[in-house]
Design an enzyme around this catalytic site. Structure first.
Site, PDB file in Angstrom:
ATOM      1  N   HIS A 230       0.833  -1.208   0.000  1.00 60.69           N
ATOM      2  CA  HIS A 230       0.000   0.000   0.000  1.00 60.69           C
ATOM      3  C   HIS A 230       0.866   1.254   0.000  1.00 60.69           C
ATOM      4  CE1 HIS A 230      -3.657   2.394   0.759  1.00 60.69           C
ATOM      5  NE2 HIS A 230      -2.783   3.215   1.321  1.00 60.69           N
TER       6      HIS A 230
ATOM      7  N   HIS B 142      -1.821   3.116  -8.261  1.00 64.61           N
ATOM      8  CA  HIS B 142      -2.227   2.233  -9.350  1.00 64.61           C
ATOM      9  C   HIS B 142      -1.898   2.899 -10.672  1.00 64.61           C
ATOM     10  CE1 HIS B 142      -5.578   4.855  -8.275  1.00 64.61           C
ATOM     11  NE2 HIS B 142      -5.906   4.839  -9.565  1.00 64.61           N
TER      12      HIS B 142
HETATM   13  P1  DGP Z   1      -8.015   7.142 -10.104  1.00 65.30           P
HETATM   14  O1  DGP Z   1      -9.107   8.120 -10.485  1.00 65.30           O
HETATM   15  O2  DGP Z   1      -6.771   7.339 -10.912  1.00 65.30           O
HETATM   16  O3  DGP Z   1      -7.778   7.078  -8.614  1.00 65.30           O
HETATM   17  O4  DGP Z   1      -8.565   5.731 -10.555  1.00 65.30           O
HETATM   18  C1  DGP Z   1      -9.305   4.890  -9.746  1.00 65.30           C
HETATM   19  C2  DGP Z   1      -9.972   3.907 -10.657  1.00 65.30           C
HETATM   20  O5  DGP Z   1     -10.347   2.791  -9.871  1.00 65.30           O
HETATM   21  C3  DGP Z   1     -11.225   4.428 -11.334  1.00 65.30           C
HETATM   22  O6  DGP Z   1     -11.035   4.412 -12.751  1.00 65.30           O
HETATM   23  C4  DGP Z   1     -12.321   3.460 -10.952  1.00 65.30           C
HETATM   24  C5  DGP Z   1     -11.564   2.282 -10.370  1.00 65.30           C
HETATM   25  N1  DGP Z   1     -12.214   1.630  -9.250  1.00 65.30           N
HETATM   26  C6  DGP Z   1     -12.651   2.213  -8.101  1.00 65.30           C
HETATM   27  N2  DGP Z   1     -13.198   1.301  -7.298  1.00 65.30           N
HETATM   28  C7  DGP Z   1     -13.083   0.097  -7.931  1.00 65.30           C
HETATM   29  C8  DGP Z   1     -13.456  -1.227  -7.594  1.00 65.30           C
HETATM   30  O7  DGP Z   1     -14.012  -1.521  -6.539  1.00 65.30           O
HETATM   31  N3  DGP Z   1     -13.168  -2.195  -8.519  1.00 65.30           N
HETATM   32  C9  DGP Z   1     -12.543  -1.915  -9.706  1.00 65.30           C
HETATM   33  N4  DGP Z   1     -12.327  -2.937 -10.533  1.00 65.30           N
HETATM   34  N5  DGP Z   1     -12.178  -0.665 -10.055  1.00 65.30           N
HETATM   35  C10 DGP Z   1     -12.443   0.319  -9.177  1.00 65.30           C
END
Ligand code: DGP
Length: 119
Positions: free
Chosen positions: A46, A100
């Site tokens: 993390h 990420h």
């Molecule tokens: P950012 O805006 O760069 O922090 O991107 C976060 C991304 O994470 C956003 O495109 C949506 C995705 N996301 C958020 N929650 C979840 C989840 O529970 N599962 C998945 N697969 N994606 C998620």
């Protein structure tokens, strides 16, 4: 971290579509895809954001990027293009505070932004 959705996905206490995993990284499909292919490369460790990464371990960043490159190439094929994005900080659009890397492919940047109403 208890309240971190990506930590819960890594621990498999929250669902996700896992594309790839190894001892350091997990690659999942983004739940709100901006482009026809939208994956996230997530370190198991993390880090709140890119700003938390330790400069003394550049090889770790290399492995993160090369993992993204390998999975992107597998998914889009040898001729397909893709884009890597790391949103860092709230004003840059970061919404999940666990480092990420986005793999985006299949649509140019500008139309992706319009889809999200950012332009
Ligand atoms: P950012 O805006 O760069 O922090 O991107 C976060 C991304 O994470 C956003 O495109 C949506 C995705 N996301 C958020 N929650 C979840 C989840 O529970 N599962 C998945 N697969 N994606 C998620």
């Amino acid at each position: 971290m208890e309240n971190c959705i990506f930590c819960r996905i890594i621990e498999k206490t929250a669902p996700s579509e896992i594309i790839y995993e190894d001892e350091e990284f997990l690659v999942i499909r983004d739940i709100h895809p901006l482009t026809p292919l939208h994956l996230l490369v997530i370190p198991r460790r993390h880090f709140t954001s890119l700003n938390e990464l330790d400069e003394s371990d550049p090889a770790y960043v290399g492995r993160l990027i090369f993992t993204a490159r390998r999975i992107a190439s597998e998914q889009v094929g040898p001729k397909g293009g893709y884009r890597l994005v790391i949103n860092t900080g709230e004003t840059a659009g970061q919404s999940v505070f666990h480092l990420h890397l986005h793999i985006l492919s299949g649509r140019p940047l500008i139309s992706s932004l319009i889809t999200r109403g950012l332009r």
